[in-house]
Design a protein around this motif. Sequence first.
Motif, PDB file in Angstrom:
ATOM      1  N   LEU A 178       0.830  -1.207   0.000  1.00 47.38           N
ATOM      2  CA  LEU A 178       0.000   0.000   0.000  1.00 47.38           C
ATOM      3  C   LEU A 178       0.867   1.262   0.000  1.00 47.38           C
ATOM      4  N   ALA A 179       2.034   1.159   0.627  1.00 45.40           N
ATOM      5  CA  ALA A 179       2.925   2.321   0.678  1.00 45.40           C
ATOM      6  C   ALA A 179       3.457   2.689  -0.713  1.00 45.40           C
ATOM      7  N   ARG A 180       3.324   1.757  -1.673  1.00 46.63           N
ATOM      8  CA  ARG A 180       3.890   1.997  -3.009  1.00 46.63           C
ATOM      9  C   ARG A 180       2.793   2.271  -4.065  1.00 46.63           C
ATOM     10  N   VAL A 181       1.625   2.712  -3.604  1.00 49.77           N
ATOM     11  CA  VAL A 181       0.516   2.903  -4.539  1.00 49.77           C
ATOM     12  C   VAL A 181       0.889   3.863  -5.683  1.00 49.77           C
ATOM     13  N   GLU A 182       1.606   4.922  -5.366  1.00 54.27           N
ATOM     14  CA  GLU A 182       1.955   5.887  -6.437  1.00 54.27           C
ATOM     15  C   GLU A 182       2.833   5.238  -7.488  1.00 54.27           C
ATOM     16  N   GLU A 183       3.852   4.498  -7.049  1.00 50.91           N
ATOM     17  CA  GLU A 183       4.756   3.821  -7.996  1.00 50.91           C
ATOM     18  C   GLU A 183       3.994   2.771  -8.800  1.00 50.91           C
ATOM     19  N   LEU A 184       3.113   2.026  -8.102  1.00 48.23           N
ATOM     20  CA  LEU A 184       2.359   0.963  -8.790  1.00 48.23           C
ATOM     21  C   LEU A 184       1.374   1.558  -9.794  1.00 48.23           C
ATOM     22  N   THR A 185       0.815   2.701  -9.450  1.00 44.97           N
ATOM     23  CA  THR A 185      -0.101   3.377 -10.381  1.00 44.97           C
ATOM     24  C   THR A 185       0.669   3.821 -11.629  1.00 44.97           C
ATOM     25  N   ASP A 186       1.840   4.396 -11.419  1.00 41.14           N
ATOM     26  CA  ASP A 186       2.657   4.838 -12.563  1.00 41.14           C
ATOM     27  C   ASP A 186       3.057   3.644 -13.433  1.00 41.14           C
ATOM     28  N   PHE A 187       3.483   2.556 -12.776  1.00 36.00           N
ATOM     29  CA  PHE A 187       3.933   1.348 -13.483  1.00 36.00           C
ATOM     30  C   PHE A 187       2.800   0.770 -14.342  1.00 36.00           C
ATOM     31  N   THR A 188       1.621   0.626 -13.736  1.00 41.39           N
ATOM     32  CA  THR A 188       0.515  -0.009 -14.461  1.00 41.39           C
ATOM     33  C   THR A 188      -0.080   0.940 -15.510  1.00 41.39           C
ATOM     34  N   TRP A 189      -0.041   2.238 -15.238  1.00 41.20           N
ATOM     35  CA  TRP A 189      -0.551   3.204 -16.232  1.00 41.20           C
ATOM     36  C   TRP A 189       0.325   3.175 -17.489  1.00 41.20           C
ATOM     37  N   ARG A 190       1.637   3.034 -17.281  1.00 43.41           N
ATOM     38  CA  ARG A 190       2.550   2.926 -18.437  1.00 43.41           C
ATOM     39  C   ARG A 190       2.211   1.678 -19.262  1.00 43.41           C
ATOM     40  N   ILE A 191       1.922   0.576 -18.553  1.00 42.83           N
ATOM     41  CA  ILE A 191       1.564  -0.662 -19.275  1.00 42.83           C
ATOM     42  C   ILE A 191       0.281  -0.430 -20.076  1.00 42.83           C
ATOM     43  N   ARG A 192      -0.684   0.186 -19.438  1.00 40.61           N
ATOM     44  CA  ARG A 192      -1.964   0.406 -20.132  1.00 40.61           C
ATOM     45  C   ARG A 192      -1.749   1.245 -21.406  1.00 40.61           C
ATOM     46  N   ARG A 193      -0.958   2.317 -21.274  1.00 40.24           N
ATOM     47  CA  ARG A 193      -0.718   3.184 -22.453  1.00 40.24           C
ATOM     48  C   ARG A 193       0.021   2.421 -23.540  1.00 40.24           C
ATOM     49  N   ALA A 194       1.000   1.576 -23.106  1.00 41.92           N
ATOM     50  CA  ALA A 194       1.789   0.813 -24.084  1.00 41.92           C
ATOM     51  C   ALA A 194       0.916  -0.206 -24.824  1.00 41.92           C
ATOM     52  N   LEU A 195      -0.024  -0.818 -24.112  1.00 40.49           N
ATOM     53  CA  LEU A 195      -0.937  -1.765 -24.774  1.00 40.49           C
ATOM     54  C   LEU A 195      -1.730  -1.038 -25.860  1.00 40.49           C
ATOM     55  N   ALA A 196      -2.244   0.136 -25.511  1.00 41.29           N
ATOM     56  CA  ALA A 196      -3.039   0.909 -26.480  1.00 41.29           C
ATOM     57  C   ALA A 196      -2.160   1.322 -27.666  1.00 41.29           C
ATOM     58  N   ASP A 197      -0.953   1.807 -27.369  1.00 43.93           N
ATOM     59  CA  ASP A 197      -0.063   2.267 -28.450  1.00 43.93           C
ATOM     60  C   ASP A 197       0.369   1.115 -29.344  1.00 43.93           C
ATOM     61  N   SER A 198       0.444  -0.103 -28.774  1.00 41.87           N
ATOM     62  CA  SER A 198       0.895  -1.267 -29.557  1.00 41.87           C
ATOM     63  C   SER A 198      -0.274  -1.971 -30.240  1.00 41.87           C
ATOM     64  N   GLY A 199      -1.476  -1.485 -30.048  1.00 34.58           N
ATOM     65  CA  GLY A 199      -2.649  -2.111 -30.680  1.00 34.58           C
ATOM     66  C   GLY A 199      -3.005  -3.452 -30.051  1.00 34.58           C
ATOM     67  N   ILE A 200      -2.595  -3.668 -28.801  1.00 37.58           N
ATOM     68  CA  ILE A 200      -2.977  -4.923 -28.111  1.00 37.58           C
ATOM     69  C   ILE A 200      -4.309  -4.672 -27.412  1.00 37.58           C
ATOM     70  N   THR A 201      -5.313  -5.465 -27.802  1.00 40.90           N
ATOM     71  CA  THR A 201      -6.679  -5.227 -27.312  1.00 40.90           C
ATOM     72  C   THR A 201      -7.318  -6.528 -26.845  1.00 40.90           C
ATOM     73  N   GLY A 202      -8.491  -6.384 -26.286  1.00 38.65           N
ATOM     74  CA  GLY A 202      -9.342  -7.537 -26.039  1.00 38.65           C
ATOM     75  C   GLY A 202     -10.026  -7.923 -27.340  1.00 38.65           C
ATOM     76  N   ASN A 203     -10.940  -8.895 -27.261  1.00 38.70           N
ATOM     77  CA  ASN A 203     -11.636  -9.348 -28.479  1.00 38.70           C
ATOM     78  C   ASN A 203     -12.406  -8.192 -29.123  1.00 38.70           C
ATOM     79  N   GLY A 204     -12.440  -8.210 -30.456  1.00 38.44           N
ATOM     80  CA  GLY A 204     -13.190  -7.200 -31.186  1.00 38.44           C
ATOM     81  C   GLY A 204     -12.579  -5.815 -31.081  1.00 38.44           C
ATOM     82  N   GLY A 205     -11.289  -5.736 -30.716  1.00 39.81           N
ATOM     83  CA  GLY A 205     -10.622  -4.435 -30.636  1.00 39.81           C
ATOM     84  C   GLY A 205     -10.944  -3.670 -29.362  1.00 39.81           C
ATOM     85  N   ALA A 206     -11.560  -4.348 -28.379  1.00 44.13           N
ATOM     86  CA  ALA A 206     -11.923  -3.649 -27.133  1.00 44.13           C
ATOM     87  C   ALA A 206     -10.670  -3.209 -26.374  1.00 44.13           C
TER      88      ALA A 206
END
Length: 315
Positions: A178-206
């Motif tokens: 819990l003490a690392r929420v800011e770092e974990l938020t930054d880490f996972t937000w970067r992953i989310r943006r990278a997935l979108a930028d790389s065109g990695i989606t769920g089924n049907g482009g979701a």
Amino acid sequence: MSLRRVSAIDSHTGGEPTRVVTAGGPDLGRGTLTERLDLFRNQFDEFRSAVVNEPRGNDAMVGALLCEPSDAAADAAVIYFNNVGYLGMCGHGTIGLAVTLQYLGRLPNDCCRVETVCGVVDARLNPDGGVSIRNVPSYRSRARVPVTVPGIGEVVGDVAWGGNWFFLVSEHGQELSLARVEELTDFTWRIRRALADSGITGNGGAEIDHIELFGPPTVPGANSRNFVLCPGKAYDRSPCGTGTSAKLACLYADGKLAPGEVWRQESIVGTVFEGRVEVVDGVVHPEITGFAYVNAEIELILDDRDPFRSGIRTT
Ligand code: PYC
């Protein structure tokens, strides 16, 4: 001067808040739940923001608009929403909804069939006060997908559906505390943006709008601890019902969880959901059990003169 009054019941499920709107919401007509969601999104989005955003709500809050079901087999229908938009399904929210209906005396036989935008979910109040939900069918769509994340490097994860789309990552080198929420938020937000930028989606482009990290548990008896980043950049205080469903589907696909076997998923705040799967004709039906508590019965006031009548919008 015009004041609009909105009745709501607040609860939390494993620390994650749910606000169920019981009266004063927009009239979305009698169409299918998907049609009503479209109307909500296109014509009444200010109501969403007013209910869950500051100054009346907060980034973690999930709203639940209680509606008449369109499915004759359902007892209730619900449209879930958050600080940035709408959720087809919400596990902690459905557990919260069940205790809310019980609080209102609207849970006959301690059971309820809830129509959600993603399908019907059965909720059952257990004798110990916990709630079990039988979620929508869940599955893994792609295993061990690599993505190059700026500032991090290559991250490998599974793409899975549990009522929302998730990217599930077990190898990440992050300490989940819990003490690392800011770092974990930054880490996972970067992953989310990278997935979108790389065109990695769920089924049907979701869009994959939930990122879930797994690590060793700290609570005795738990199998794993998680950190879940939600679409609006808040982290889930609960172990995330749809995220745990996605995890169960991956474990089953890997042969690491047998039907009926219990998986205990701990959240970043130390609360636990118990999960198991039933498999019918190859389709995985997760059951998630957790505890929720009603913590407020409120009337929201939306004042025409208030510059933040519709909340402080972040989108
Ligand atoms: O419990 O499914 C869930 C959930 C989704 C987003 C926040 N909680």
